[in-house]
Scaffold this motif. Structure first.
Motif, PDB file in Angstrom:
ATOM      1  N   ARG A 185      -3.814  32.179  28.273  1.00 18.63           N
ATOM      2  CA  ARG A 185      -4.928  31.861  29.178  1.00 18.63           C
ATOM      3  C   ARG A 185      -4.522  32.088  30.636  1.00 18.63           C
ATOM      4  NH1 ARG A 185      -9.096  29.548  26.563  1.00 18.63           N
ATOM      5  NH2 ARG A 185      -8.672  28.707  24.468  1.00 18.63           N
ATOM      6  N   GLN A 213      -6.445  34.613  33.236  1.00 19.03           N
ATOM      7  CA  GLN A 213      -6.936  34.211  34.549  1.00 19.03           C
ATOM      8  C   GLN A 213      -6.342  35.095  35.641  1.00 19.03           C
ATOM      9  OE1 GLN A 213      -6.258  30.109  35.438  1.00 19.03           O
ATOM     10  NE2 GLN A 213      -7.284  30.168  37.411  1.00 19.03           N
ATOM     11  N   VAL A 257      -9.572  36.101  27.321  1.00 16.27           N
ATOM     12  CA  VAL A 257      -8.439  35.841  26.431  1.00 16.27           C
ATOM     13  C   VAL A 257      -8.396  36.870  25.315  1.00 16.27           C
ATOM     14  CG1 VAL A 257      -7.506  34.210  24.739  1.00 16.27           C
ATOM     15  CG2 VAL A 257      -8.338  33.376  26.951  1.00 16.27           C
TER      16      VAL A 257
END
Length: 329
Positions: free
Chosen positions: A5, A9, A15
């Motif tokens: 994750r 980001q 994902v």
């Protein structure tokens, strides 16, 4: 420790997209893939190999990447690795790169598409660009015979620099002061390390060796290299491999020189042929089978998510036979 994750980001991706990049499955645009790979590198993310296997199912296949199979050293190594992997429950996919970086890259793509569980690699060059693809995909890798610099992967190899020093030391102790070095292939990191070991030890003795390296590593090519250096009448020839040394023995005898009466010859590896050539070859032995077994044990530990086993440096030994003696006079 970074998670998938965190990578998503940082890369501005989903994902699922990061998972496709990590597992090398499904389409991802080149630009997005580049962002994900940069985020993986920046965050030093290492995919969990065990979890990855649970998601896709273990293939029980291991890629074995070797520079050649017609060279005895690599042929024996392939046999050792295949038997050890089978003993541990894995099948070997043996890939012969023929000393070609382009062919190596194609085989790496094939192994990625086959979803191998791990890789044992003897790289053609010191360039790790292609092998980084395994790391990025979360596939464990162990290097043999030479390092994969810049990649944090285990390696199992002899100390080739020390091996070069051992060859030079033996000849210096016999009284030789005029030595030549022959070997191939010239791009091989172990060959270059052995040459450097010889050069360093001779420099300490105030001596300089003739060094002739070729592109092709076979008996005929090494015999030609030896003929060139023997024209300058060194008292000793150092072969960076047993193949190079045996080529030198044949070149010397073909020129009417006695071995070791007129010229001493020493090799490296202690291949079976070293015992049976006449005269029998003095050489530095590296424990080839021990290296292969240790590498397989390390890779199996990585594939199973177990702690790495401690690895003792493979011991080199000088094997005295019939091709070295004090120089005449």
């Amino acid at each position: 420790m970074s998670s998938i994750r965190d990578i998503a980001q940082a890369a501005g991706a989903s994902v699922a997209t990061v998972s496709r990049v990590v597992n090398d499955s499904g389409y991802v645009s080149a630009a997005t893939r580049a962002r994900v790979l940069k985020a993986i590198e920046d965050l030093q993310y290492t995919p969990n190999a065990s979890a990855r296997q649970l998601r896709r199912g273990a293939s029980h296949m291991v890629g074995v990447v070797l520079p050649a199979l017609d060279v005895p050293f690599f042929g024996i190594m392939a046999h050792v690795l295949e038997r050890e992997l089978f003993r541990h429950g894995y099948q070997a996919l043996i890939c012969c790169t023929d000393e070609s970086a382009d062919q190596e890259a194609r085989y790496i793509s094939t192994l990625l598409s086959q979803k191998v569980d791990g890789v044992l690699a003897i790289s053609v060059l010191a360039d790790v660009t292609q092998y980084r693809r395994f790391v990025d995909a979360g596939i464990p890798i162990v290097a043999l015979d030479r390092d994969l610099p810049e990649l944090s992967v285990p390696s199992v190899k002899a100390d080739h620099l020390a091996g070069g020093r051992m060859m030079a030391e033996h000849l210096l102790a016999l009284g030789h002061r005029n030595m030549a070095v022959i070997g191939a292939p010239a791009h091989s990191p172990p060959v270059l390390a052995r040459v450097q070991g010889v050069v360093d030890r001779l420099a300490e003795a105030g001596l300089v060796a003739q060094v002739h390296l070729g592109a092709v590593h076979d008996f005929d090519a090494c015999k030609d290299l030896a003929q060139d250096v023997l024209a300058n009448r060194p008292t000793a020839v150092i072969g960076t491999t047993d193949i190079a040394a045996i080529g030198a023995i044949h070149a010397a005898i073909g020129m009417g020189l006695a071995v070791p009466g007129d010229v001493s010859v020493i090799g490296f590896d202690d291949l079976p042929a070293a015992r049976y050539v006449l005269p029998a070859l003095t050489t530095v032995a590296q424990p080839l089978r021990e290296i292969g077994a240790q590498a397989v044990a390390q890779l199996c530990a990585l594939m199973r998510g177990e702690p790495l086993l401690p690895v003792a440096a493979p011991e080199l030994r000088l094997i005295l036979r019939d091709t070295t003696a004090a120089p005449r006079g």
